[in-house]
Enzyme design. Sequence first.
Site, PDB file in Angstrom:
ATOM      1  N   GLU A 112       0.696  -1.289  -0.123  1.00  0.00           N
ATOM      2  CA  GLU A 112       0.223  -0.050   0.019  1.00  0.00           C
ATOM      3  C   GLU A 112       0.997   1.362   0.114  1.00  0.00           C
ATOM      4  O   GLU A 112       0.583   2.599  -0.408  1.00  0.00           O
ATOM      5  CB  GLU A 112      -0.799   0.081   1.546  1.00  0.00           C
ATOM      6  CG  GLU A 112      -2.061  -1.146   1.134  1.00  0.00           C
ATOM      7  CD  GLU A 112      -2.843  -1.203   1.742  1.00  0.00           C
ATOM      8  OE1 GLU A 112      -4.359  -0.815   1.851  1.00  0.00           O
ATOM      9  OE2 GLU A 112      -2.679  -1.358   2.950  1.00  0.00           O
ATOM     10  N   GLU A 132      -3.551 -10.164   3.343  1.00  0.00           N
ATOM     11  CA  GLU A 132      -4.806 -10.112   4.767  1.00  0.00           C
ATOM     12  C   GLU A 132      -5.987 -10.967   4.668  1.00  0.00           C
ATOM     13  O   GLU A 132      -6.215 -10.983   5.738  1.00  0.00           O
ATOM     14  CB  GLU A 132      -5.825  -8.336   4.520  1.00  0.00           C
ATOM     15  CG  GLU A 132      -4.262  -7.322   4.923  1.00  0.00           C
ATOM     16  CD  GLU A 132      -3.554  -6.745   3.770  1.00  0.00           C
ATOM     17  OE1 GLU A 132      -2.422  -5.696   4.001  1.00  0.00           O
ATOM     18  OE2 GLU A 132      -3.177  -7.316   3.073  1.00  0.00           O
TER      19      GLU A 132
END
Length: 258
Positions: A112, A132
């Site tokens: 990210e 995740e």
Amino acid sequence: MSDDDVILYEKRDRLAILTLNRPGARNAVNGDVAQRMEALLDDYEADDELWAAILTGNGPTFCAGADLKEIAAGNGASLTTERGGFGGLVMRDRRKPLVAAITGSALAGGTELALACDLIVCANDTRFGLPEVKRSLVAAAGALFRLPRAIGMAPALEAIMTGEPLPAQRAYDLGMVNRVVPAEQVMNEAVALAESITANAPLAVEASRTVAIRAYEGDDDELMRASVRAIGDLSATEDFAEGPRAFIEKRPPVWKGR
């Protein structure tokens, strides 16, 4: 280690170099990193002598994402800043270019951070990824919408829903990465790329970037108006006159950033 040590800051001619410096924690983001990142980006944006920046990491991992020890201790909110979001970066409103120079893995929040940069240079053994879902978590720092924009919906959904890593070459082939080189060449390649930006008129680079990053958000009419406003604003600057004059005089332009 002081708060200032978690990200090192170097000025090199027209470049700023920010180095994540928690190698013992795989450069994971904690509260100190987020606060330091925000402060350094403030310095970079305010310094008229700096026209591009590079974000890199010290050690074998670019960034492992969030510091899970901080989250387990109930300090998860400290990993974000009001203006920058996660790591003080992912939602930061910036004018100037930022190049990611990545060696090792950039997983979860590390991906990210990379996607929040404008350009990416990485090692040929780098792995990106959003694991995740393997831990019943969600990538909540921008990757769920930036990755589809960067590589297309089908491969992005595969990466997001399987949690499997995205190898460097695959990321390059899909358009997420600008350069893939051997690890020992990453920083030199990133510097060369950044210097190819700083060779240009800085205000024109900033204005062009501002319109381009909205390409997936605005409609054509809105973006055309933004482009016309950009050239109109630029026409009042010294550099706007310098570019054509240098071309006519057959010499390199001397940019002043004003």
